[in-house]
Design a protein around this motif. Sequence first.
Motif, PDB file in Angstrom:
ATOM      1  N   GLU A  70      48.157  39.280  37.823  1.00  0.00           N
ATOM      2  CA  GLU A  70      48.038  40.547  38.541  1.00  0.00           C
ATOM      3  C   GLU A  70      48.860  40.513  39.825  1.00  0.00           C
ATOM      4  O   GLU A  70      49.523  41.489  40.161  1.00  0.00           O
ATOM      5  CB  GLU A  70      46.573  40.851  38.887  1.00  0.00           C
ATOM      6  CG  GLU A  70      46.457  42.117  39.729  1.00  0.00           C
ATOM      7  CD  GLU A  70      45.031  42.570  40.035  1.00  0.00           C
ATOM      8  OE1 GLU A  70      44.105  41.754  39.942  1.00  0.00           O
ATOM      9  OE2 GLU A  70      44.884  43.758  40.381  1.00  0.00           O
ATOM     10  N   ASP A  85      43.810  37.668  35.574  1.00  0.00           N
ATOM     11  CA  ASP A  85      43.336  38.485  36.694  1.00  0.00           C
ATOM     12  C   ASP A  85      42.485  37.544  37.535  1.00  0.00           C
ATOM     13  O   ASP A  85      41.394  37.150  37.137  1.00  0.00           O
ATOM     14  CB  ASP A  85      42.491  39.674  36.203  1.00  0.00           C
ATOM     15  CG  ASP A  85      42.190  40.648  37.342  1.00  0.00           C
ATOM     16  OD1 ASP A  85      42.338  40.250  38.515  1.00  0.00           O
ATOM     17  OD2 ASP A  85      41.810  41.795  37.057  1.00  0.00           O
ATOM     18  N   ILE A  87      40.778  37.755  40.393  1.00  0.00           N
ATOM     19  CA  ILE A  87      39.465  38.344  40.667  1.00  0.00           C
ATOM     20  C   ILE A  87      39.473  39.746  40.073  1.00  0.00           C
ATOM     21  O   ILE A  87      40.188  40.621  40.569  1.00  0.00           O
ATOM     22  CB  ILE A  87      39.169  38.465  42.184  1.00  0.00           C
ATOM     23  CG1 ILE A  87      39.309  37.118  42.904  1.00  0.00           C
ATOM     24  CG2 ILE A  87      37.769  39.053  42.399  1.00  0.00           C
ATOM     25  CD1 ILE A  87      38.196  36.138  42.643  1.00  0.00           C
ATOM     26  N   ASP A  88      38.717  39.965  39.028  1.00  0.00           N
ATOM     27  CA  ASP A  88      38.549  41.327  38.519  1.00  0.00           C
ATOM     28  C   ASP A  88      37.230  41.841  39.085  1.00  0.00           C
ATOM     29  O   ASP A  88      36.190  41.203  38.917  1.00  0.00           O
ATOM     30  CB  ASP A  88      38.526  41.370  36.991  1.00  0.00           C
ATOM     31  CG  ASP A  88      38.491  42.817  36.514  1.00  0.00           C
ATOM     32  OD1 ASP A  88      39.495  43.523  36.739  1.00  0.00           O
ATOM     33  OD2 ASP A  88      37.460  43.249  35.985  1.00  0.00           O
ATOM     34  N   GLY A  89      37.328  42.990  39.752  1.00  0.00           N
ATOM     35  CA  GLY A  89      36.169  43.469  40.518  1.00  0.00           C
ATOM     36  C   GLY A  89      36.340  43.091  41.986  1.00  0.00           C
ATOM     37  O   GLY A  89      35.371  42.798  42.690  1.00  0.00           O
ATOM     38  N   THR A  90      37.604  43.118  42.437  1.00  0.00           N
ATOM     39  CA  THR A  90      37.882  42.720  43.827  1.00  0.00           C
ATOM     40  C   THR A  90      37.102  43.570  44.829  1.00  0.00           C
ATOM     41  O   THR A  90      36.646  43.066  45.853  1.00  0.00           O
ATOM     42  CB  THR A  90      39.394  42.822  44.120  1.00  0.00           C
ATOM     43  OG1 THR A  90      40.100  42.053  43.151  1.00  0.00           O
ATOM     44  CG2 THR A  90      39.736  42.301  45.502  1.00  0.00           C
ATOM     45  N   TRP A 158      37.081  53.335  37.133  1.00  0.00           N
ATOM     46  CA  TRP A 158      37.812  54.246  37.997  1.00  0.00           C
ATOM     47  C   TRP A 158      38.806  53.497  38.857  1.00  0.00           C
ATOM     48  O   TRP A 158      38.547  52.379  39.301  1.00  0.00           O
ATOM     49  CB  TRP A 158      36.861  55.011  38.935  1.00  0.00           C
ATOM     50  CG  TRP A 158      37.612  55.953  39.822  1.00  0.00           C
ATOM     51  CD1 TRP A 158      38.011  57.209  39.512  1.00  0.00           C
ATOM     52  CD2 TRP A 158      38.106  55.675  41.139  1.00  0.00           C
ATOM     53  NE1 TRP A 158      38.730  57.731  40.560  1.00  0.00           N
ATOM     54  CE2 TRP A 158      38.799  56.812  41.570  1.00  0.00           C
ATOM     55  CE3 TRP A 158      38.038  54.572  41.980  1.00  0.00           C
ATOM     56  CZ2 TRP A 158      39.418  56.893  42.813  1.00  0.00           C
ATOM     57  CZ3 TRP A 158      38.660  54.644  43.220  1.00  0.00           C
ATOM     58  CH2 TRP A 158      39.329  55.801  43.635  1.00  0.00           C
ATOM     59  N   ARG A 161      44.502  55.516  40.236  1.00  0.00           N
ATOM     60  CA  ARG A 161      45.545  55.943  39.288  1.00  0.00           C
ATOM     61  C   ARG A 161      45.126  57.164  38.463  1.00  0.00           C
ATOM     62  O   ARG A 161      45.962  57.764  37.787  1.00  0.00           O
ATOM     63  CB  ARG A 161      45.897  54.779  38.346  1.00  0.00           C
ATOM     64  CG  ARG A 161      46.451  53.545  39.061  1.00  0.00           C
ATOM     65  CD  ARG A 161      46.749  52.426  38.088  1.00  0.00           C
ATOM     66  NE  ARG A 161      45.544  51.872  37.519  1.00  0.00           N
ATOM     67  CZ  ARG A 161      44.866  50.831  38.036  1.00  0.00           C
ATOM     68  NH1 ARG A 161      45.288  50.248  39.135  1.00  0.00           N
ATOM     69  NH2 ARG A 161      43.772  50.392  37.463  1.00  0.00           N
ATOM     70  N   GLY A 185      32.692  48.533  38.432  1.00  0.00           N
ATOM     71  CA  GLY A 185      33.687  47.938  39.308  1.00  0.00           C
ATOM     72  C   GLY A 185      34.445  46.741  38.757  1.00  0.00           C
ATOM     73  O   GLY A 185      35.311  46.208  39.432  1.00  0.00           O
ATOM     74  N   SER A 186      34.128  46.303  37.529  1.00  0.00           N
ATOM     75  CA  SER A 186      34.936  45.255  36.899  1.00  0.00           C
ATOM     76  C   SER A 186      35.173  45.633  35.446  1.00  0.00           C
ATOM     77  O   SER A 186      34.254  45.612  34.623  1.00  0.00           O
ATOM     78  CB  SER A 186      34.239  43.887  36.967  1.00  0.00           C
ATOM     79  OG  SER A 186      34.841  43.002  36.039  1.00  0.00           O
ATOM     80  N   GLY A 187      36.417  45.980  35.148  1.00  0.00           N
ATOM     81  CA  GLY A 187      36.760  46.354  33.775  1.00  0.00           C
ATOM     82  C   GLY A 187      36.513  45.202  32.808  1.00  0.00           C
ATOM     83  O   GLY A 187      35.984  45.391  31.712  1.00  0.00           O
ATOM     84  N   GLU A 204      38.433  53.563  30.124  1.00  0.00           N
ATOM     85  CA  GLU A 204      39.194  53.691  31.371  1.00  0.00           C
ATOM     86  C   GLU A 204      40.529  54.310  31.013  1.00  0.00           C
ATOM     87  O   GLU A 204      41.203  53.878  30.082  1.00  0.00           O
ATOM     88  CB  GLU A 204      39.335  52.352  32.098  1.00  0.00           C
ATOM     89  CG  GLU A 204      40.039  52.525  33.434  1.00  0.00           C
ATOM     90  CD  GLU A 204      39.694  51.502  34.502  1.00  0.00           C
ATOM     91  OE1 GLU A 204      38.726  50.728  34.325  1.00  0.00           O
ATOM     92  OE2 GLU A 204      40.404  51.484  35.536  1.00  0.00           O
ATOM     93  N   ASP A 211      43.444  43.247  33.325  1.00  0.00           N
ATOM     94  CA  ASP A 211      42.012  43.590  33.377  1.00  0.00           C
ATOM     95  C   ASP A 211      41.338  43.468  32.005  1.00  0.00           C
ATOM     96  O   ASP A 211      40.115  43.370  31.935  1.00  0.00           O
ATOM     97  CB  ASP A 211      41.815  45.037  33.860  1.00  0.00           C
ATOM     98  CG  ASP A 211      42.355  45.264  35.256  1.00  0.00           C
ATOM     99  OD1 ASP A 211      42.049  44.459  36.140  1.00  0.00           O
ATOM    100  OD2 ASP A 211      43.086  46.258  35.461  1.00  0.00           O
TER     101      ASP A 211
END
Length: 261
Positions: A70, A85, A87-90, A158, A161, A185-187, A204, A211
Motif C-alpha cells: 500500500e 496492507d 495496517i488495514d483499518g488505519t 467507505w 473515493r 473500518g477494515s475491508g 465496497e 485491502d
Amino acid sequence: SPAIAYRLEAARAVVHDAARLAMSMRPAAGGPVGTQKAAQDWLTETDGAVEAFIAERMTALFPEDGFQGEEGGMAREGQLRWVVDPIDGTSNYARGRNRWCVSLGLLEGDTPVAGVIEAPALREVYTALLGHGAFLNGKRIQASPVKDPASAMIEMGWSNRVPKAVFIEKIDAIMSLGAMPRSGGSGALALADVACGRLDGYIEIVINLWDVAAALPLLAEAGACVSPFLHTGGLTGPATILAANPHIAQTLSEAVAIPLK
Ligand code: IPD
C-alpha cells in the motif's frame, strides 16, 4: 503446490512478527495520531514501519517473487506476487481502536492462492491456501447459512473515493432488503468476517487490491460468492467488490447493482 504451502507458512511467521511490531507502536485510545493523506484517509508511522519490515523479510526469503505494498507501490513484478496492507483499518488503529489487521496475500498471475490476516488486538489469525481450506485460529471456517436478507447483516466500506450520494444509495438498497447495515473500518477484516459467517455480505464501491488480496483466497475456500474484482480492474487499480454467502449473494448483487459475473 508445496511451493505455495511453504510460502504461506513463511508469510504467517512474518505477519505474526509484523503484528507484534504494530502492537508495540500502538497509540493509546483518544484523538487520532498520524496524518491524513486525503480526507479521512489516515497514515501513521506504523504503516511505513510495518510495510518496510514485511518487505525486507519477504524479499530476503523470496527474492524472485513480486512484491507490492500500500505504501511502497509495486516494488517488484512477478508471476507470484505478494500484496501487503501493513495496517488495514488505519483509521481505527490511529484512535486506539481494536479493529485493524496486518494483511498479506499471494497472487499467482490473476489467481489469489494464499493469504494471512492477523488482527493482534482481537487475537485472531486468518489463513487460507487455495484448495486446502480457510481457517480462523487454526479452525476451519465457512460462509454463513443465512438465507433471508431480512435476517442478514451486511457491511459496506467507505472512503473518500466514493461520492456521498453513491454511498447513501447503496446503503439504502441494503436497508431496503431489510438487512442490518454496518461499517467497521477494515475491508480485510470485514471480508474475513464474511468468510467465517459473522457477516452475510460486504460491499465496497472503490477498494484497492491490498485491502482484499489476503481475503480473496479465504472467501473462495469458505464458499462465499465474490464479484470478479480482479477481472474488473482490481488487478491494476481500485475496483468494486461484493462478497456474500451463496444464499443471499444474487439478491444482494441485484439490489446494489454490483454484478457477480
Ligand atoms: C481502508 C480500510 C477501509 C476501507 C477503505 C480502505 P486502510 O484501508 O480497509 O475499511 O473502506 O477503502 O482504504 O487505509 O486502513 O489500509
